[in-house]
Motif scaffolding. Structure first.
Motif, short mmCIF file in Angstrom:
data_model
loop_
_atom_site.label_atom_id
_atom_site.label_comp_id
_atom_site.label_asym_id
_atom_site.label_seq_id
_atom_site.Cartn_x
_atom_site.Cartn_y
_atom_site.Cartn_z
N GLN A 76 0.72 -1.21 -0.06
CA GLN A 76 -0.03 0.00 -0.07
C GLN A 76 0.65 1.30 0.07
O GLN A 76 0.65 2.34 -0.56
CB GLN A 76 -0.76 -0.02 1.22
N GLN A 95 -4.65 12.41 -5.08
CA GLN A 95 -5.74 12.49 -4.78
C GLN A 95 -6.35 13.84 -4.88
O GLN A 95 -7.63 13.90 -5.09
CB GLN A 95 -5.89 12.10 -3.17
N ASP A 106 -3.73 8.64 -9.13
CA ASP A 106 -5.30 8.61 -8.77
C ASP A 106 -5.76 9.74 -8.18
O ASP A 106 -4.93 10.44 -7.60
CB ASP A 106 -5.56 7.64 -7.52
N1 SAM Z 1 -2.26 3.54 -0.78
C1 SAM Z 1 -2.47 4.11 -2.05
C2 SAM Z 1 -2.04 5.77 -1.67
O1 SAM Z 1 -1.71 6.19 -0.63
O2 SAM Z 1 -2.38 6.51 -2.43
C3 SAM Z 1 -3.68 4.04 -2.38
C4 SAM Z 1 -4.54 2.91 -2.11
S1 SAM Z 1 -6.30 2.87 -2.19
C5 SAM Z 1 -6.67 1.51 -1.72
C6 SAM Z 1 -6.43 3.14 -3.99
C7 SAM Z 1 -7.19 4.22 -4.42
O3 SAM Z 1 -8.57 4.38 -4.09
C8 SAM Z 1 -6.49 5.51 -3.90
O4 SAM Z 1 -5.52 5.98 -4.45
C9 SAM Z 1 -7.89 6.37 -3.85
O5 SAM Z 1 -7.73 7.27 -5.09
C10 SAM Z 1 -9.02 5.46 -3.89
N2 SAM Z 1 -9.82 5.75 -2.73
C11 SAM Z 1 -9.63 5.31 -1.33
N3 SAM Z 1 -10.47 5.41 -0.59
C12 SAM Z 1 -11.55 6.10 -1.09
C13 SAM Z 1 -12.78 6.56 -0.89
N4 SAM Z 1 -13.16 6.79 0.32
N5 SAM Z 1 -13.51 7.19 -2.00
C14 SAM Z 1 -12.99 7.42 -3.26
N6 SAM Z 1 -12.00 6.68 -3.60
C15 SAM Z 1 -10.94 6.30 -2.62
#
Ligand code: SAM
Ligand code: SF4
Length: 399
Positions: free
Chosen positions: A174, A235, A271
């Motif tokens: 992660q 983000q 992302d």
């Molecule tokens: N660990 C990585 C980081 O720190 O960027 C990201 C891991 S997360 C499992 C994968 C992606 O899901 C994230 O980069 C974020 O854009 C999206 N994500 C996570 N939580 C979210 C939420 N509550 N609503 C929408 N997108 C979300």
């Protein structure tokens, strides 16, 4: 990451005689490995589980295993809601999956797992969990704190997968670049995996911006086997929102990291979350302008999804229309990123890992069509002559 976890779980099933099938009708058991990062993912897993009721009724000896992050989040209440569910295995207990199967009494005793087969690509998990507490994210609560796997185990796992046919290894975690095992840093690990005979390329996902230091770049930038593509989630483009998300960097710091990586020859994808509860129109405009400044090759865009128990879930949500509108505007902006990035490659020379006789992926993650046929799995130096959509065309010697 879930694919890698599913493969690991399958090894324990294969040790009990299981073979894979995509055909539900001929299956004796179903393993559903779930995600709960956004509500939609969890919803899809649960509705599939609901549909399995009929499948199970047709033959009550059939076995249903519900595993992963949604299993961890929802826990035992699932057994009440879906009484036909046989085995629940949360994401925190993936390393105990073997014992979970043994304890269930539903399978024959474990023997040797089936020989691992990989294509040209293989995943290698190097850490589990996350020590951050981004205010929107459920991962730390369902996966727990960081646990780095021993470097020796990782190298052995990668070597095994190379022996089974892999040429490209993707290291997973992660916050993958926070890896540390004793004196072994993430950069050391990348270099050591790339030294395994037979490894042609090493990728990794997902890194966190704060761990990209000049020392890291100096240690890896000249290693041609380390892919020069980084998926670096931003983000938001607003420092205020980034602070409210507790991301640990500002817009300016993120852009500095991106430019340092790009100067060292790396291409970046990202992302983005739209509609975080405190995101104003001005904040959203900053995200749009960051997309222009950062020259990403791709961006995965998500509507904010409140996750129960996270700090941001306490905040007032935007209405659905605002989320939809912002997502549409952003998607419209990012849709041409790839084509623009492909055009930028014309005139460059790319190292291409062939996936088919005449097509492969560059280290920077672009599709390249070669002029001659080459052996899949080989790496070919290609001079890029033109780009059409999301395909680069190369001229090779004797072309
Ligand atoms: N660990 C990585 C980081 O720190 O960027 C990201 C891991 S997360 C499992 C994968 C992606 O899901 C994230 O980069 C974020 O854009 C999206 N994500 C996570 N939580 C979210 C939420 N509550 N609503 C929408 N997108 C979300
Ligand atoms: Fe979630 Fe990534 Fe933040 Fe960890 S670093 S809390 S996984 S978004």
């Amino acid at each position: 990451m879930n694919e890698a976890d599913s493969d690991e779980m399958f090894l324990h099933l294969s040790a009990r005689g299981a073979v894979r099938t995509d055909n539900l009708d001929e299956a004796d058991a179903v393993l559903i490995n779930t995600c709960t990062v956004r509500d939609h993912a969890e919803h899809r897993a649960l509705s599939f589980l609901g549909r399995l009721c009929k499948w199970k009724r047709q033959n009550p000896k059939r076995i249903i295993i519900f595993a992963g992050c949604a299993a961890e989040r929802l826990g035992k209440q699932l057994k009440k809601r879906y009484p036909y569910l046989n085995i629940l295995s949360g994401a925190k207990s993936i390393e105990q999956f073997d014992q979970t199967l043994a304890k269930s009494g539903l399978f024959s005793p474990a023997g040797q797992p089936a020989a691992q087969q990989t294509g040209l690509f293989a995943y290698v998990t190097i850490m589990r969990g996350c020590n951050f507490n981004c205010t929107y994210c459920i991962v730390p609560s369902v996966r727990g704190p960081i646990k780095c796997l021993p470097a020796a185990d990782i190298l052995a796992d990668a070597a095994r997968k190379v022996k089974a046919g892999a040429k490209e290894i993707m290291l997973l975690g992660q916050t993958v670049n926070a890896y540390q095992d004793g004196s072994t840093t993430f950069a050391d690990l990348l270099n050591r995996v790339s030294d395994i005979p037979g490894v042609e390329r090493v990728r990794f996902t997902s890194p966190h911006p704060i761990y990209f230091t000049p020392q890291f770049l100096a240690a890896v930038k000249d290693n041609p086997k380390i892919a020069h593509h980084v998926h670096l989630p931003v983000q938001s483009g607003s420092t205020k929102v980034l602070q409210e998300m507790k991301r640990g960097y500002t817009r300016e710091i993120f852009l500095e990291k991106v430019h340092a990586l790009q100067t060292a020859g790396f291409e970046i994808s990202t992302d983005i979350i739209v509609g975080f509860p405190t995101e104003t129109e001005d904040d959203f405009a900053l995200t749009l302008s960051l997309v222009d400044e950062a020259k990403f090759i791709a961006a995965y865009c998500f509507k904010y999804s409140p996750r129960q128990g996270t700090p941001a879930a306490q905040l007032k949500l935007h209405d659905e229309q605002t989320l939809e509108d912002r997502l549409d505007i952003l998607l419209n902006k990012v849709k041409d990123l790839a084509e623009t990035a492909y055009q930028r490659q014309v005139g460059t020379t790319q190292q291409v890992l062939m996936e088919e006789p005449h097509k492969g992926k560059s280290s920077t993650n672009f599709w390249v069509q070669t002029g001659l046929d080459f052996r899949p799995g080989s790496v070919v130096s290609c001079k890029i002559e033109k780009a059409e959509g999301t395909l680069l065309f190369a001229r090779n010697e004797h072309d």
